[in-house]
Design a protein around this motif. Structure first.
Motif, mmCIF file in Angstrom:
data_model
loop_
_atom_site.group_PDB
_atom_site.id
_atom_site.type_symbol
_atom_site.label_atom_id
_atom_site.label_comp_id
_atom_site.label_asym_id
_atom_site.label_seq_id
_atom_site.Cartn_x
_atom_site.Cartn_y
_atom_site.Cartn_z
ATOM 1 N N LEU A 36 54.445 96.460 39.498
ATOM 2 C CA LEU A 36 53.504 97.235 38.299
ATOM 3 C C LEU A 36 52.913 98.443 39.000
ATOM 4 N N ALA A 37 52.956 98.310 40.522
ATOM 5 C CA ALA A 37 52.140 99.319 41.150
ATOM 6 C C ALA A 37 50.613 99.445 40.974
ATOM 7 N N ILE A 38 49.952 98.162 40.976
ATOM 8 C CA ILE A 38 48.758 98.253 40.784
ATOM 9 C C ILE A 38 47.929 97.342 42.086
ATOM 10 N N SER A 39 46.740 97.672 41.977
ATOM 11 C CA SER A 39 46.088 97.062 43.237
ATOM 12 C C SER A 39 45.357 95.646 42.813
ATOM 13 N N GLN A 40 44.761 94.824 43.700
ATOM 14 C CA GLN A 40 44.223 93.740 43.413
ATOM 15 C C GLN A 40 42.912 94.093 42.443
ATOM 16 N N ALA A 41 42.220 95.212 42.773
ATOM 17 C CA ALA A 41 40.925 95.641 42.172
ATOM 18 C C ALA A 41 41.465 96.161 40.667
ATOM 19 N N GLU A 42 42.519 96.699 40.507
ATOM 20 C CA GLU A 42 43.079 97.009 39.179
ATOM 21 C C GLU A 42 43.382 95.748 38.419
ATOM 22 N N LEU A 43 43.996 94.780 38.926
ATOM 23 C CA LEU A 43 44.159 93.551 38.150
ATOM 24 C C LEU A 43 42.842 92.774 38.125
ATOM 25 N N ALA A 44 42.019 92.875 38.760
ATOM 26 C CA ALA A 44 40.490 92.401 38.554
ATOM 27 C C ALA A 44 40.037 93.056 37.365
ATOM 28 N N GLU A 45 40.157 94.394 37.127
ATOM 29 C CA GLU A 45 39.445 94.901 35.944
ATOM 30 C C GLU A 45 40.435 94.544 34.838
ATOM 31 N N ARG A 46 41.836 94.367 34.881
ATOM 32 C CA ARG A 46 42.583 93.850 33.659
ATOM 33 C C ARG A 46 42.291 92.646 33.229
ATOM 34 N N THR A 47 41.649 91.686 34.199
ATOM 35 C CA THR A 47 41.680 90.194 33.892
ATOM 36 C C THR A 47 40.255 89.757 33.880
ATOM 37 N N GLY A 48 39.218 90.333 34.598
ATOM 38 C CA GLY A 48 38.170 89.844 34.627
ATOM 39 C C GLY A 48 37.935 88.909 35.735
ATOM 40 N N ILE A 49 38.780 88.649 36.631
ATOM 41 C CA ILE A 49 38.960 87.925 37.566
ATOM 42 C C ILE A 49 38.446 88.598 38.871
ATOM 43 N N ALA A 50 37.579 87.993 39.447
ATOM 44 C CA ALA A 50 36.996 88.636 40.806
ATOM 45 C C ALA A 50 38.240 89.128 41.706
ATOM 46 N N ALA A 51 38.222 90.234 42.448
ATOM 47 C CA ALA A 51 39.353 90.726 43.158
ATOM 48 C C ALA A 51 39.297 89.631 44.444
ATOM 49 N N SER A 52 38.342 89.257 44.705
ATOM 50 C CA SER A 52 38.156 88.373 46.297
ATOM 51 C C SER A 52 38.916 86.845 45.637
ATOM 52 N N HIS A 53 38.880 86.376 44.349
ATOM 53 C CA HIS A 53 39.434 85.216 43.650
ATOM 54 C C HIS A 53 41.223 85.638 43.839
ATOM 55 N N ILE A 54 41.698 86.820 43.381
ATOM 56 C CA ILE A 54 42.933 87.331 43.503
ATOM 57 C C ILE A 54 43.431 87.155 44.601
ATOM 58 N N SER A 55 42.436 87.646 45.821
ATOM 59 C CA SER A 55 43.151 87.808 47.171
ATOM 60 C C SER A 55 43.400 86.400 47.455
ATOM 61 N N LEU A 56 42.373 85.372 47.283
ATOM 62 C CA LEU A 56 42.758 84.101 47.657
ATOM 63 C C LEU A 56 44.039 83.408 47.169
ATOM 64 N N ILE A 57 44.241 83.799 45.606
ATOM 65 C CA ILE A 57 45.363 83.041 45.075
ATOM 66 C C ILE A 57 46.559 83.759 46.026
ATOM 67 N N GLU A 58 46.478 85.025 46.104
ATOM 68 C CA GLU A 58 47.784 85.740 46.815
ATOM 69 C C GLU A 58 47.908 85.392 48.161
ATOM 70 N N GLN A 59 46.939 84.704 48.740
ATOM 71 C CA GLN A 59 47.116 84.108 50.181
ATOM 72 C C GLN A 59 47.266 82.510 49.929
ATOM 73 N N ALA A 60 47.453 82.234 48.958
ATOM 74 C CA ALA A 60 47.713 80.682 48.673
ATOM 75 C C ALA A 60 46.391 79.920 49.112
ATOM 76 N N LYS A 61 45.600 80.235 49.149
ATOM 77 C CA LYS A 61 44.321 79.574 49.638
ATOM 78 C C LYS A 61 43.385 79.051 48.622
ATOM 79 N N ALA A 62 43.846 79.175 47.287
ATOM 80 C CA ALA A 62 42.876 79.148 46.217
ATOM 81 C C ALA A 62 43.834 78.552 45.089
ATOM 82 N N ASN A 63 43.554 77.425 44.477
ATOM 83 C CA ASN A 63 44.210 76.809 43.274
ATOM 84 C C ASN A 63 43.607 77.227 41.773
ATOM 85 N N PRO A 64 44.139 78.340 41.220
ATOM 86 C CA PRO A 64 43.414 78.775 40.028
ATOM 87 C C PRO A 64 43.453 77.599 38.796
#
Length: 83
Positions: A29-57
């Motif tokens: 989709l060519a979007i950043s973690q920050a843009e995904l955060a804006e779309r979802t209301g999920i903190a960009a830091s949490h998205i980062s942890l999910i994408e590093q497999a360090k968080a279980n959403p």
């Protein structure tokens, strides 16, 4: 002898799969973690942890991420095979 599934191993593999699928879909989709955060209301830091497999959403977070990534929860958790 029976081999028992260790839940920590299964969760770890699933977390890795989710991380890969989220990153791949976000790149498609060519979007950043920050843009995904804006779309979802999920903190960009949490998205980062999910994408590093360090968080279980939670399921709710998975649903919001799927919406933000214009896909389904099933697709985010699905394994991909090479043709």
């Amino acid at each position: 002898m029976a081999r028992y599934l260790r839940l920590d191993e299964a969760a770890s593999e699933l977390a890795k799969l989710l991380a890969e699928n989220c990153k791949r879909r976000r790149a498609d989709l060519a979007i950043s973690q920050a843009e995904l955060a804006e779309r979802t209301g999920i903190a960009a830091s949490h998205i980062s942890l999910i994408e590093q497999a360090k968080a279980n959403p939670t399921l709710e977070v998975l649903e919001e991420m799927a919406k933000g990534l214009q896909t389904t929860v099933v697709d985010l958790l699905a394994g991909h095979t090479n043709p």
